[in-house]
Design a protein around this motif. Structure first.
Motif, short mmCIF file in Angstrom:
data_model
loop_
_atom_site.label_atom_id
_atom_site.label_comp_id
_atom_site.label_asym_id
_atom_site.label_seq_id
_atom_site.Cartn_x
_atom_site.Cartn_y
_atom_site.Cartn_z
N LYS A 244 0.83 -1.21 0.00
CA LYS A 244 0.00 0.00 0.00
C LYS A 244 0.87 1.26 0.00
O LYS A 244 0.72 2.14 -0.84
CB LYS A 244 -0.91 -0.05 1.25
CG LYS A 244 -1.75 1.18 1.53
CD LYS A 244 -2.73 0.86 2.66
CE LYS A 244 -3.35 2.08 3.32
NZ LYS A 244 -4.39 1.69 4.32
N LEU A 245 1.83 1.30 0.92
CA LEU A 245 2.72 2.45 1.00
C LEU A 245 3.63 2.54 -0.22
O LEU A 245 3.86 3.63 -0.76
CB LEU A 245 3.60 2.33 2.24
CG LEU A 245 3.25 3.22 3.41
CD1 LEU A 245 4.17 2.89 4.57
CD2 LEU A 245 3.38 4.70 3.04
N ALA A 246 4.16 1.38 -0.64
CA ALA A 246 5.07 1.37 -1.79
C ALA A 246 4.37 1.98 -3.00
O ALA A 246 4.94 2.80 -3.72
CB ALA A 246 5.54 -0.05 -2.08
N ALA A 247 3.10 1.58 -3.20
CA ALA A 247 2.33 2.10 -4.34
C ALA A 247 2.12 3.61 -4.17
O ALA A 247 2.27 4.38 -5.12
CB ALA A 247 1.01 1.38 -4.45
N ASP B 297 -15.13 -9.66 1.94
CA ASP B 297 -15.14 -9.78 0.48
C ASP B 297 -14.86 -8.43 -0.18
O ASP B 297 -15.54 -7.44 0.12
CB ASP B 297 -16.50 -10.33 0.03
CG ASP B 297 -16.56 -10.52 -1.48
OD1 ASP B 297 -15.58 -11.05 -2.05
OD2 ASP B 297 -17.57 -10.11 -2.08
N VAL B 298 -13.90 -8.41 -1.10
CA VAL B 298 -13.49 -7.14 -1.68
C VAL B 298 -14.58 -6.53 -2.56
O VAL B 298 -14.59 -5.31 -2.79
CB VAL B 298 -12.18 -7.26 -2.50
CG1 VAL B 298 -11.02 -7.73 -1.63
CG2 VAL B 298 -12.34 -8.16 -3.70
N LYS C 195 -25.21 -7.70 -5.31
CA LYS C 195 -24.63 -6.81 -6.30
C LYS C 195 -23.13 -6.68 -5.98
O LYS C 195 -22.76 -6.44 -4.83
CB LYS C 195 -25.30 -5.44 -6.15
CG LYS C 195 -25.00 -4.47 -7.25
CD LYS C 195 -25.98 -3.29 -7.21
CE LYS C 195 -25.71 -2.32 -8.33
NZ LYS C 195 -24.60 -1.41 -8.14
N ARG C 196 -22.31 -6.89 -7.00
CA ARG C 196 -20.86 -6.88 -6.73
C ARG C 196 -20.17 -5.73 -7.46
O ARG C 196 -20.59 -5.36 -8.57
CB ARG C 196 -20.24 -8.21 -7.15
CG ARG C 196 -20.57 -9.34 -6.20
CD ARG C 196 -20.00 -10.66 -6.61
NE ARG C 196 -19.97 -11.59 -5.46
CZ ARG C 196 -21.04 -12.23 -4.99
NH1 ARG C 196 -22.24 -12.07 -5.56
NH2 ARG C 196 -20.94 -13.01 -3.93
N LEU C 197 -19.13 -5.20 -6.84
CA LEU C 197 -18.30 -4.22 -7.53
C LEU C 197 -17.60 -4.89 -8.71
O LEU C 197 -17.39 -6.11 -8.70
CB LEU C 197 -17.19 -3.69 -6.60
CG LEU C 197 -17.58 -2.93 -5.34
CD1 LEU C 197 -16.31 -2.51 -4.59
CD2 LEU C 197 -18.42 -1.70 -5.70
N ASP C 198 -17.27 -4.10 -9.73
CA ASP C 198 -16.33 -4.61 -10.73
C ASP C 198 -14.98 -4.79 -10.04
O ASP C 198 -14.60 -3.95 -9.21
CB ASP C 198 -16.15 -3.55 -11.84
CG ASP C 198 -16.94 -3.93 -13.06
OD1 ASP C 198 -17.81 -4.84 -12.96
OD2 ASP C 198 -16.71 -3.31 -14.12
N ARG C 199 -14.27 -5.84 -10.38
CA ARG C 199 -12.99 -6.08 -9.70
C ARG C 199 -12.05 -4.88 -9.82
O ARG C 199 -11.36 -4.51 -8.87
CB ARG C 199 -12.32 -7.33 -10.27
CG ARG C 199 -10.97 -7.64 -9.64
CD ARG C 199 -10.63 -9.10 -9.73
NE ARG C 199 -10.59 -9.57 -11.09
CZ ARG C 199 -9.53 -9.44 -11.91
NH1 ARG C 199 -8.44 -8.83 -11.50
NH2 ARG C 199 -9.57 -9.91 -13.13
N LYS C 200 -12.07 -4.23 -10.98
CA LYS C 200 -11.17 -3.08 -11.17
C LYS C 200 -11.52 -1.91 -10.24
O LYS C 200 -10.68 -1.05 -9.99
CB LYS C 200 -11.16 -2.63 -12.63
CG LYS C 200 -12.48 -2.06 -13.13
CD LYS C 200 -12.34 -1.45 -14.53
CE LYS C 200 -13.68 -1.07 -15.15
NZ LYS C 200 -14.76 -0.62 -14.26
N PRO D 293 -11.60 -1.35 -4.02
CA PRO D 293 -10.54 -0.50 -3.47
C PRO D 293 -9.54 -1.25 -2.60
O PRO D 293 -8.48 -0.70 -2.30
CB PRO D 293 -11.30 0.54 -2.63
CG PRO D 293 -12.60 -0.11 -2.31
CD PRO D 293 -12.91 -1.09 -3.41
N THR D 294 -9.86 -2.48 -2.20
CA THR D 294 -8.97 -3.14 -1.25
C THR D 294 -8.02 -4.15 -1.90
O THR D 294 -7.25 -4.81 -1.21
CB THR D 294 -9.78 -3.81 -0.12
OG1 THR D 294 -10.74 -4.70 -0.70
CG2 THR D 294 -10.48 -2.78 0.73
N ILE D 295 -8.08 -4.26 -3.25
CA ILE D 295 -7.04 -5.02 -3.96
C ILE D 295 -5.84 -4.11 -4.14
O ILE D 295 -6.00 -2.90 -4.34
CB ILE D 295 -7.57 -5.51 -5.33
CG1 ILE D 295 -8.75 -6.49 -5.12
CG2 ILE D 295 -6.47 -6.17 -6.15
CD1 ILE D 295 -9.45 -6.93 -6.40
#
Lengths: 730, 730
Positions: free
Chosen positions: A189-192, A241-242, A254-259, A262-264
């Motif tokens: 997270k920090l590296a990014a 679940d992300v 209803k699911r978020l699109d994987r892209k 926010p937690t990936i």
């Protein structure tokens, strides 16, 4: 009446009969409860724990595996045989399995990372080959990157401050960080955030290898091929679940699109062994790492960037898999709508003999013993709910989805949630809601340590003292890292986390070496501490289940929370002093004069002044709270009429929830609790009074003042709540 | 008159002309001295230092070598060419050269130690083969022993306390200890006291190898074959020739039998490289070493004893060899019987580019510049004596024998002795008699740092502050470790030790890698700090030589010594608290409850109470001293009549001697100084107010009270002395 009881109580204490009183129990029910507890303890049998571990840790069983499902079904059948109403509640969660893992040193020398731990003699489980889960970090994004390498120590905020001083940027680079120093997910997270395009995490042998002790199979510690798996999901934002933040991952949710999840992670991340890290670190040059950064490899640690250049390629299958939570209920005889919950996860990264099976078998043995007692007519007054969670390892997913699914009902019915996870030999570690500290301390005082035959409380205090700590038994504050998180942090339900340890060191955590033979040799050979854990958690469960008045103590809570505030005030004062000193030194050119002119460093610049902050609303509110609490604790509530007690209990069940705010914490509304939260930049590590504390640490003075107001209003509501209780018991 | 001068002085300070005043100089002589100093500085030439180093460090030159004698003669010829009256004073000293060195691992595996450092590319000096002195510890006894090995960390007192807790004895064993943590001679001394029969000392790569930085020849640090030589003579008992304690080792001196020499070790000792240590340490098993003991080798450090078994065989030639001290005198123009002394040793273990030649060439450049000035008529008022000592490395032998030889004359004539040894890039380190602190600080404020162009004082303070230290320039207290020892510790002559460093890290100390190429690459490539050292030491020498009133300040001295006493009082109080806490924990069985029952440890037992000690005689005497000193410092002594000044100077020369006691310290009467001494169990490390402090540390309460009395009487005499001075300047 009060007067007389107080006097009686005093006499009881002074004449040495105090062991006969239990917090929350009337004198007439105390003896009955103690008899029940004695019967419970007598039923606990180490052989069961041993056999069940052999069964459940026989094969790898991460979420989605057949063996995992088999375990869940078997757990269910066991609970049913003990008289529990048991079901499996299944969620469909996103779980990435690695389809490609490549890590190569491409220059100036060549090396291809092995990424595979070796089987060892005497442990056939480590030779299961392809059945073992490849080593990776779950919820790393896919990626294919090549760049110069930079060594960033633990990859935590203060390491980047040091890099900045040294004039070294990670922008466009791949970083390599040591495990430890923070929860692993903070590193990518920090590296990014700092501009890196890839992240490698390795176990340095000083922290986790031969530097700690003999390596497996000679000893318990990590050999050169061992790799720690683990989730890097951004759990401090939200766990679970992300794709379904804040609501359950049911089949049709209803699911978020994987892209958009926010937690990936934003960049690819891979964990490696120290055998694989050595060629990479050896190929670095440039600035020699600061002394505290250097680890246990037989090299001079350089930071780079480069000349080492690495290629990192990762791909995952990103499938939905079923997560099976086992939920076993024993209905309460008197208060069926008041639930005492007890949980441990059943999924593992590989075999998971220690993590989580050693805790799971203790939970099962408690349930079995209580079930037997219930069959003989000694049913708990309140409902018990035992849970075996799935998908804890990838991000507390099983428990989080379940809590999100049942949140409203849980907030109404749950008295407290008691969590365990791995367990070992040594000292009782207990964390949780501080209103429960007095009760836990009392239980710890009555459970006998299997090795020394004093109470586990006395042994824990001895350990504190030898290590320079206090002569008292205290709960630590909960951050994150196991399944209590959705209960306390999200739903505002009082929670505890229990486990023994400290004499069971090892390097097996999340590796292929966390097996039954390793556990038997190095953790808790006789399962004596497994039984001690069942005993401790069982007594806490039974006391919460049968208490005449729920055993919450707010005096203790108040002093702990007041200490947290004092800490923050002192830390703010220290920051102010440090900044003043720093700025004076910048003005006088002190840093440059003290630096080696032949080494490039960025001269520090002046920092913004640390303002004085108005903490008085919190301080004043804590004074008022203290008055109400003192009033409350004066009453001997167990002697109230049963009607009044029942009304009081209904209120007490809600106490923890009064410490939450529906708004949640800044930038992470999933986290509702105002007293405890995992740190946004520390991961599992707790931040107490997190809204105020983190605003100050991040030097956001406006937010600090807002959070002080919010926390003050939380304290105010809590005070109103206590006052209402005081009215109701007059 | 006094009144007016004080006012003038204040005006001078306030109007910014303070740089024009120098401590000890009258206003009329100040300008003259500053001119002289400017001329001196302008003459200093880095090229000389460079060329002289190349000449003197061209071959190995330990005491007794032909090249060493050649160096001495060449130094003499140089001084003569600069106008000094120069002689070589030679002593016949015992110096052991190794005739046999065997170290073998005899079980459970076999290994024969190489005991030889490898030549490296780019440094032809390291390829001189047999001309290099074999690696060994001088004044190890002969021996041929075989026994199980025990790892004892640094082999210092607290390590043996830890071993005792762990129930491990070294009796009849051979110990292996890391270098560092104390002066090396402490390790075999303690090991023998504990019953060990042999001692191996090695350089661990964490402390002195790749853990510190890139190794030679890539970087400056110790490669796997490097071995630190060094003396293990029991110098805290007495330094100098082992056969002639307290008197000079002249040709016909009466000598002890070697078997009676108390400062030769009781057991054989050998230093080795980390390459040779690795097989030995790897062969150890048993208890894993405590975390703080573990070093940088890629193994789990075990303590043993065994199963590793080693054979150690050492023999030496035990010959008398000549030690050649070069003594160069420049007679004072006004006060020929007042000597300002300046010294550095010329012998080395191998080539000694850094140790001692980098200091030696600075001293020579000072002497050359001063000689030139003298030739032009600017002769110092007091006599200067420049010394190039031989045989410092094996035990401060050259300087000690010379001081013992001339003790009476020196005590009468020497104003102060200024020592240097190795030198490098970085910050000024200055230690010595605290009456000289104000003067040294003033000089440091006027010498310019070659890298940053501020004063070396300002730069040193910046370094202090960045490392959390004080915003002030202070002298450290002298223990031992170089040739100031016989002057201050034995003869009671005011002394200083000077050197730059902190930016010249490396692992060459006492190895074959301390060569000219190493020095040029890693220490002081331009000899800029060599010139800065010549400048600093030269100004101090010239101010002491020309001062109207010797620049001693007792206010500073008093506050430092008072702090030492406060330290001892606080440490005694802390010992008392610790013992009380410890005993409570023993009574409550806390240690056993906190310990792992599967690991064998010896339970701590109760310790004797720490009594309250009567420090009041010292405290009262310091109050009286303060009054006398305040009185003394009120006087502007430079404005006294020259007759009064001359009388005063004769007294001031004796001030340091007033701080000694002819009786010396308990068990080591050679050490006379009552304020500073090397620690009996720390070696070079200083113990201030040593009689009192060490008695308390050793818990000898009777001796503590005796030493308080002795120190009180020393303070009393010093007070009488100050009062006499006060009378003489009225």
């Amino acid at each position: 009446m009060k007067q007389i009881l107080t006097t009686l109580f005093l006499i009881t204490c002074l004449t040495g009969f105090s062991q006969k009183s239990i917090i929350g129990f009337s004198p007439e029910n105390t003896e009955k409860q103690l008899q029940l507890e004695k019967s419970f303890e007598e039923k606990l049998n180490a052989t069961n724990l041993d056999q069940w571990m052999q069964k459940m840790a026989a094969e790898p069983h991460w979420v989605g595996t057949e063996f995992g499902e088999k375990n869940a079904k078997w757990i269910k059948s066991q609970f049913e045989s003990w008289g529990y109403d048991t079901k499996i509640e299944t969620y469909q969660i996103l779980f990435p399995y690695p389809t490609e893992r490549v890590l190569e040193l491409t220059g100036p020398t060549k090396y291809t990372a092995k990424l595979t731990a070796v089987p060892v003699e005497g442990d056939p489980f480590t030779a299961q080959g392809d059945a073992l889960l490849p080593s990776y970090n779950a919820f790393s994004t896919d990626g294919d990157v090549e760049a110069e390498l930079v060594f960033v120590n633990y990859g935590i905020p203060k390491d980047y401050e040091e890099l900045e001083k040294l004039g070294i940027s990670v922008k466009g680079k791949i970083v390599i960080a040591k495990y430890q120093g923070s929860w692993r997910g903070i590193k990518p997270k920090l590296a990014a955030e700092k501009g890196a395009i890839g992240c490698i995490i390795y176990s340095d042998p000083e922290d986790d290898g031969y530097g700690q002790g003999d390596v497996y199979p000679k000893g318990a510690y990590k050999n050169k091929t061992g790799v720690q798996r683990g989730s890097v999901m951004d759990m401090p934002t939200y766990p679970g679940d992300v794709l379904t933040p804040g609501y359950a991952a049911t089949k049709d949710a209803k699911r978020l699109d994987r892209k958009d999840a926010p937690t990936i992670t934003k960049i690819p991340v891979l964990p490696i062994s120290y055998e694989d890290a050595l060629p990479l670190l050896s190929a670095l040059d440039g600035t020699v790492a600061p002394e505290s950064w250097r680890g246990g490899l037989p090299i001079t640690y350089h930071i780079g960037p480069g000349p080492a250049k690495v290629h990192l390629k990762l791909a995952f299958d990103w499938k939905l898999v079923p997560a099976h939570n086992v939920i076993a209920t024993l209905k309460g005889s008197e208060f069926p709508d008041q639930w005492v919950m007890r949980g441990n996860h059943h999924d593992a990264w590989v075999h998971g003999a220690n993590d989580p099976i050693s805790g799971m078998v203790a939970l099962m043995e408690e349930a079995r013993a209580i079930g037997e007692l219930a069959k003989k007519g000694q049913k708990p007054k309140r409902t018990l709910v035992f849970c075996a969670w799935d998908a804890e390892e990838p991000g507390l997913i099983g428990s989080t989805e379940w809590v999100e699914d049942h949140k409203k009902e849980l907030q109404e019915k749950v008295v407290a949630y008691i969590n365990t996870d791995g367990n070992g030999r040594g000292f009782l570690g207990a964390g949780g809601s501080h209103s429960l500290q007095a009760m836990v301390s009392e239980v710890a005082g009555s459970v006998i340590d299997p090795q020394t035959k004093v109470s586990v409380k006395e042994r824990k205090i001895a350990s504190n003292m030898v290590n320079g700590g206090a002569d008292s038994f205290e709960l630590y504050a909960l951050g994150s890292g196991s399944d209590y998180t959705p209960f306390i942090q999200h739903a505002g339900i009082a929670a505890l986390n229990l486990g023994f340890g400290g004499e069971n060191g090892g390097g097996e955590y999340h590796t292929i070496y966390d097996t039954y033979p390793h556990y038997k040799r190095f953790k808790d050979p006789e399962f004596a501490y497994g039984v001690a854990l069942a005993n401790t958690a069982g007594l806490i469960t039974l006391r919460l289940a049968n208490a005449d008045v729920l055993p919450l103590n707010f005096t203790q809570w108040h002093s702990t929370v007041s200490n947290y505030l004092t800490e923050i005030i002192n830390e703010t004062d220290n920051m102010r002093k440090d900044v003043l000193k720093h700025n004076t030194m910048v003005e006088k050119n002190t840093y440059q004069l003290a630096a080696d002119p032949t080494k490039q460093i960025n001269s520090p610049t002046k920092k913004d002044r640390i303002p004085y902050i108005d903490f008085s609303p919190l301080q004043n509110e804590l004074v008022l709270l203290n008055e109400s609490i003192t009033e409350f604790e004066k009453t001997n509530t167990t002697s109230l009429s049963s009607k009044m007690r029942n009304e009081l209990n209904k209120k007490l069940m809600k106490a923890e929830h009064m410490l939450t705010s529906e708004k949640g914490l800044p930038r992470r509304p999933w986290f509702k609790h105002q007293i405890y939260a995992p740190g946004f930049y520390t991961g599992y590590g707790v931040k107490t009074l997190p809204g105020v504390r983190e605003a100050i640490e991040q030097k956001d003075w406006k937010e600090a003042q807002e959070q002080i107001e919010l926390l003050t209003s939380t304290f105010k509501s809590f005070n109103t709540f206590i006052k209402e209780m005081n009215e109701s018991i007059k």
